[in-house]
Design a protein around this motif. Structure first.
Motif, PDB file in Angstrom:
ATOM      1  N   PRO A 107     -34.325   6.271  24.385  1.00  0.00           N
ATOM      2  CA  PRO A 107     -35.582   5.530  24.569  1.00  0.00           C
ATOM      3  C   PRO A 107     -36.545   5.758  23.407  1.00  0.00           C
ATOM      4  CG  PRO A 107     -35.544   7.478  25.966  1.00  0.00           C
ATOM      5  CD  PRO A 107     -34.188   7.384  25.348  1.00  0.00           C
ATOM      6  N   ALA A 108     -37.430   4.808  23.215  1.00  0.00           N
ATOM      7  CA  ALA A 108     -38.413   4.888  22.124  1.00  0.00           C
ATOM      8  C   ALA A 108     -39.299   6.129  22.244  1.00  0.00           C
ATOM      9  CB  ALA A 108     -39.264   3.621  22.105  1.00  0.00           C
ATOM     10  N   LYS A 109     -39.503   6.616  23.475  1.00  0.00           N
ATOM     11  CA  LYS A 109     -40.394   7.768  23.670  1.00  0.00           C
ATOM     12  C   LYS A 109     -39.803   9.062  23.119  1.00  0.00           C
ATOM     13  CE  LYS A 109     -38.806   8.528  28.453  1.00  0.00           C
ATOM     14  NZ  LYS A 109     -39.255   8.597  29.858  1.00  0.00           N
ATOM     15  N   THR A 148     -25.998   7.195  26.990  1.00  0.00           N
ATOM     16  CA  THR A 148     -27.220   6.488  27.375  1.00  0.00           C
ATOM     17  C   THR A 148     -27.974   6.016  26.133  1.00  0.00           C
ATOM     18  OG1 THR A 148     -28.450   8.589  27.418  1.00  0.00           O
ATOM     19  CG2 THR A 148     -27.521   7.814  29.512  1.00  0.00           C
ATOM     20  N   PRO A 149     -28.723   4.925  26.259  1.00  0.00           N
ATOM     21  CA  PRO A 149     -29.587   4.509  25.143  1.00  0.00           C
ATOM     22  C   PRO A 149     -30.666   5.567  24.901  1.00  0.00           C
ATOM     23  CG  PRO A 149     -29.355   2.766  26.788  1.00  0.00           C
ATOM     24  CD  PRO A 149     -28.809   4.007  27.405  1.00  0.00           C
ATOM     25  N   GLU A 183     -38.450  15.926  28.404  1.00  0.00           N
ATOM     26  CA  GLU A 183     -37.267  15.071  28.544  1.00  0.00           C
ATOM     27  C   GLU A 183     -35.985  15.872  28.318  1.00  0.00           C
ATOM     28  OE1 GLU A 183     -36.791  11.836  29.335  1.00  0.00           O
ATOM     29  OE2 GLU A 183     -38.920  11.593  29.795  1.00  0.00           O
ATOM     30  N   HIS A 201     -29.287   4.831  18.103  1.00  0.00           N
ATOM     31  CA  HIS A 201     -29.844   4.276  19.336  1.00  0.00           C
ATOM     32  C   HIS A 201     -29.124   4.769  20.586  1.00  0.00           C
ATOM     33  CE1 HIS A 201     -32.164   1.554  16.833  1.00  0.00           C
ATOM     34  NE2 HIS A 201     -31.048   1.176  16.227  1.00  0.00           N
ATOM     35  N   THR A 202     -28.059   5.603  20.393  1.00  0.00           N
ATOM     36  CA  THR A 202     -27.236   6.003  21.529  1.00  0.00           C
ATOM     37  C   THR A 202     -27.070   7.517  21.576  1.00  0.00           C
ATOM     38  OG1 THR A 202     -26.009   3.922  21.325  1.00  0.00           O
ATOM     39  CG2 THR A 202     -25.038   5.647  22.704  1.00  0.00           C
TER      40      THR A 202
END
Length: 299
Positions: free
Chosen positions: A255-257, A252-253, A275, A218-219
């Motif tokens: 993101p789901a995208k 940074t986290p 991205e 997640h990171t």
């Protein structure tokens, strides 16, 4: 480079070799035990192997500090945890990048697992150690090879998924040099890269790893490495021809995208590439700032 530096380099190489042999021996021994079909045994061996690898890096750091000290100017985020899963990305200029990353993150985040080219498994001692430590070995196929043998298409994706399956049992830091190769001016010109200091990023490996590890990672740890004077070779590094390196870290986290089907979802693929290109634009700007700060006149 002076004669004294070369003598120090030879002595440092011998020290690194002895340290490598010392730690690779138990690493290979426990990797054999890890082959037993027992989940608890495998998990225990994974922790022992990573502990041995961390000790290996720690002793390397002592050798560096004693024989060819390097000052690392670390900026950005510095709050880490050994209990989290991380995706680590960085620009790539030299083999020394790996040594710098190991020194910066050793015992601060889970042991770094690099995506390596298949050919590197044949490197004496290190190849076996990387295999024992579950480093993913990737084989890239050219367009000509894929045309000749279409069955090879998607093979690299499958290898990535299988490698990432091993990373779900305990926290790990998956390291990816997303440029796919080391930077030099010839490659930069050939690519017609839009970035001043970087090659074009390749999104596939990172996208596949995030997809395979989606429920765990997640990171994102985004690392920018800048050598103020020149990009050193390994030999120049161990001879003490590198005084300072600047490392900027952004956490940074994810993101789901950035998690989806990169092979079948065209919209997701385009979005992911955009991205990653944005991250690379930001990294290019940071490298420019680091270069400018290096040339500021003294007060």
């Amino acid at each position: 480079m002076s004669l004294l530096q070369k003598i120090k380099g030879c002595f440092a190489f011998i020290c690194y070799l002895i340290n490598t042999i010392f730690w690779v021996t138990p690493i290979l021994a426990f990797s054999i035990v890890k082959l037993l079909p027992n989940a608890h045994t495998n998990r225990f061996c994974s922790y022992v192997l990573d502990h041995c690898a961390s000790n290996w890096i720690s002793v390397n750091t002592v050798i560096e500090a004693s024989l060819h000290p390097v000052k690392i100017q670390l900026t950005g985020d510095t709050h880490f945890s050994e209990e989290q899963w991380y995706m680590v990305i960085a620009n790539h200029q030299s083999w020394v990048d790996i040594l710098i990353l190991q020194r910066v993150f050793n015992r601060k985040i889970p042991f770094l697992k690099f995506f390596l080219k298949q050919e590197l498994i044949y490197v004496p001692l290190l190849g076996l150690a990387w295999w024992a430590l579950d480093f993913p070995f990737m084989r890239r196929y050219t367009t000509a090879q894929l045309k000749k043998n279409p069955k090879l298409r998607g093979k690299d994706i499958e290898i990535t998924r299988k490698a990432c399956e091993k990373f779900k049992t305990k926290p790990v830091s998956v390291m990816n040099f997303v440029e796919g190769t080391r930077f030099n001016t010839t490659k930069h010109a050939k690519q017609e890269s839009p970035f001043q200091h970087l090659l074009k990023p390749k999104a596939g490996g990172m996208a596949f790893a995030l997809s395979a590890m989606g429920e765990h990672i997640h990171t994102l740890v985004n690392v920018t490495i800048y050598y103020p004077n020149k990009v050193p070779s390994y030999w120049q590094y161990i001879c003490g021809d590198l005084d300072e390196v600047k490392v900027h870290v952004e956490i940074t986290p994810i993101p789901a995208k950035l998690k989806g089907d990169y092979t079948k979802d065209r919209e997701f693929k385009i979005g992911f590439q955009e991205e990653l290109n944005q991250l690379w634009q930001d990294k290019d700007r940071i490298m420019t700032q680091l270069a400018m700060s290096n040339h500021k006149p003294e007060a």
